[in-house]
Scaffold this active site. Structure first.
Site, PDB file in Angstrom:
ATOM      1  N   SER A 187       0.837  -1.194   0.000  1.00  0.00           N
ATOM      2  CA  SER A 187       0.000   0.000   0.000  1.00  0.00           C
ATOM      3  C   SER A 187       0.879   1.253   0.000  1.00  0.00           C
ATOM      4  O   SER A 187       1.695   1.428  -0.888  1.00  0.00           O
ATOM      5  CB  SER A 187      -0.965  -0.028   1.192  1.00  0.00           C
ATOM      6  OG  SER A 187      -1.979   0.942   1.055  1.00  0.00           O
ATOM      7  N   GLU A 217      -1.918  -2.415  -7.883  1.00  0.00           N
ATOM      8  CA  GLU A 217      -3.101  -2.736  -7.080  1.00  0.00           C
ATOM      9  C   GLU A 217      -3.656  -1.432  -6.533  1.00  0.00           C
ATOM     10  O   GLU A 217      -2.950  -0.430  -6.451  1.00  0.00           O
ATOM     11  CB  GLU A 217      -2.757  -3.721  -5.962  1.00  0.00           C
ATOM     12  CG  GLU A 217      -1.788  -3.198  -4.892  1.00  0.00           C
ATOM     13  CD  GLU A 217      -2.465  -2.401  -3.781  1.00  0.00           C
ATOM     14  OE1 GLU A 217      -3.669  -2.636  -3.517  1.00  0.00           O
ATOM     15  OE2 GLU A 217      -1.794  -1.545  -3.175  1.00  0.00           O
ATOM     16  N   HIS A 226      -5.018  -5.214  -1.376  1.00  0.00           N
ATOM     17  CA  HIS A 226      -5.980  -5.064  -0.289  1.00  0.00           C
ATOM     18  C   HIS A 226      -7.051  -6.144  -0.408  1.00  0.00           C
ATOM     19  O   HIS A 226      -8.229  -5.854  -0.650  1.00  0.00           O
ATOM     20  CB  HIS A 226      -6.599  -3.670  -0.316  1.00  0.00           C
ATOM     21  CG  HIS A 226      -5.629  -2.563  -0.059  1.00  0.00           C
ATOM     22  ND1 HIS A 226      -4.738  -2.120  -1.006  1.00  0.00           N
ATOM     23  CD2 HIS A 226      -5.417  -1.805   1.051  1.00  0.00           C
ATOM     24  CE1 HIS A 226      -4.017  -1.129  -0.491  1.00  0.00           C
ATOM     25  NE2 HIS A 226      -4.403  -0.917   0.749  1.00  0.00           N
TER      26      HIS A 226
END
Length: 318
Positions: free
Chosen positions: A114, A242, A303
């Site tokens: 992330s 992502e 995630h």
């Protein structure tokens, strides 16, 4: 950008000391305790750094504290791995003051995802350190399923034989397509005199690539670094992306930004991880498919659960 010979960190053994730091957002105490316990149950000794207990608005303490913990963890010869507690926001704020020579001279496992994407890119490109896009102790690790934990520990721990997890993949979740299942889904360690050396054996549809280096991570973080000294270098690499919680048009805008910056043109192929239910099919067909390069969609990393661990910056051979 000058090419840097990548350093592959030594893998973990039972009893090794590992650090948990918070280079980004503030940490939930209950999740931190649960995540640390998972690492301890795996036979590791865990040190939790001060940034994990601090808060400075939407950051896990002031920049100086988070940077201090990062440098201290890398400099400590007893620590064999560093886990980012969670993402959030704040990693990129540290980039101008990171001592990349310190990191290169003290290589060790570094894992997270992330917002931690900013550190992955920087460590790969400026310190020459291979890193791991992986679950985090105060985020998803406490609730991780077996399909997440298996590749997590198999990628990070030194074991007595090569480890294959593609042959024993769990039943496919909704967003785990056959394309992904036959693609970048098998990793193993080749042990030699110099210790663990990581390769990723894969079938990268449909053309196949003889050399694969994965780079990337979170789409928002990657695009936010374009035009800075820390922007991603995709030349000859497989770009992994992502994202979570972005509207389709915002994802489209970021794919466009990558295209205009030449990052799609330079890449050797693409792996699209989890986009948390976001409909990116239009953007993919508009920007990635026309590149005519290997493309894997819905790979279970990001995630999501399962959240596979991926090596970043490592020369991977078929």
């Amino acid at each position: 950008m000058k090419e840097t010979k990548m350093i592959i960190p030594k893998l973990l053994r039972d009893g090794d000391v590992v650090a948990i730091i918070a280079p980004a957002g503030p940490v939930n105490a209950e999740k931190l305790v649960a995540g640390a316990e998972i690492l301890r149950n795996a036979g590791l000794r865990v040190r939790i750094f001060e940034s994990c207990f601090a808060r400075h608005e939407y950051l896990a303490g002031p920049d100086a504290l988070r940077l201090h913990d990062l440098h201290t963890a890398f400099a400590d010869p007893q620590i064999r791995a560093i886990f980012a507690a969670r993402g959030g926001y704040g990693s990129a704020r540290l980039l101008p003051r990171i001592n990349f020579n310190l990191i290169r001279n003290n290589p060790k496992i570094f894992a997270g995802y992330s917002d931690i994407t900013a550190l992955h890119i920087a460590f790969n490109q400026f310190a020459g350190l291979a890193t791991f896009h992986a679950p985090m102790p105060a985020a998803d690790l406490p609730n991780a399923d077996d399909a997440t934990l298996q590749p997590f520990f198999e990628n990070l721990f030194l074991s007595s034989r090569p480890v294959f997890f593609s042959d024993t993949l769990p039943p496919s979740p909704k967003n785990f397509t056959e394309t992904a299942q036959s693609a970048v889904s098998c990793s193993f360690f080749e042990r030699g005199e110099l210790g663990g050396k990581l390769f990723l054996q894969k079938k990268f549809s449909p053309q196949g690539l003889k050399k694969v280096v994965i780079t990337g991570g979170n789409l928002t973080i990657i695009t936010s670094l374009l035009g800075t000294p820390y922007e991603i270098d995709t030349r000859g690499k497989v770009l992994f992306l992502e994202e979570v919680g972005e509207a389709a048009y915002r994802a489209d805008r970021m794919f466009l930004q990558l295209k205009l910056a030449g990052k799609l043109r330079d890449a050797a192929g693409f792996i699209l991880g989890d986009f948390s239910g976001e409909n990116i099919e239009f953007a993919v067909n508009e920007f990635l498919v026309p590149e005519g390069k290997p493309l894997v969609q819905n790979f279970p990393a990001g995630h999501c659960m399962p959240n596979f661990t991926l090596p970043l910056g490592i020369d991977i051979h078929t």
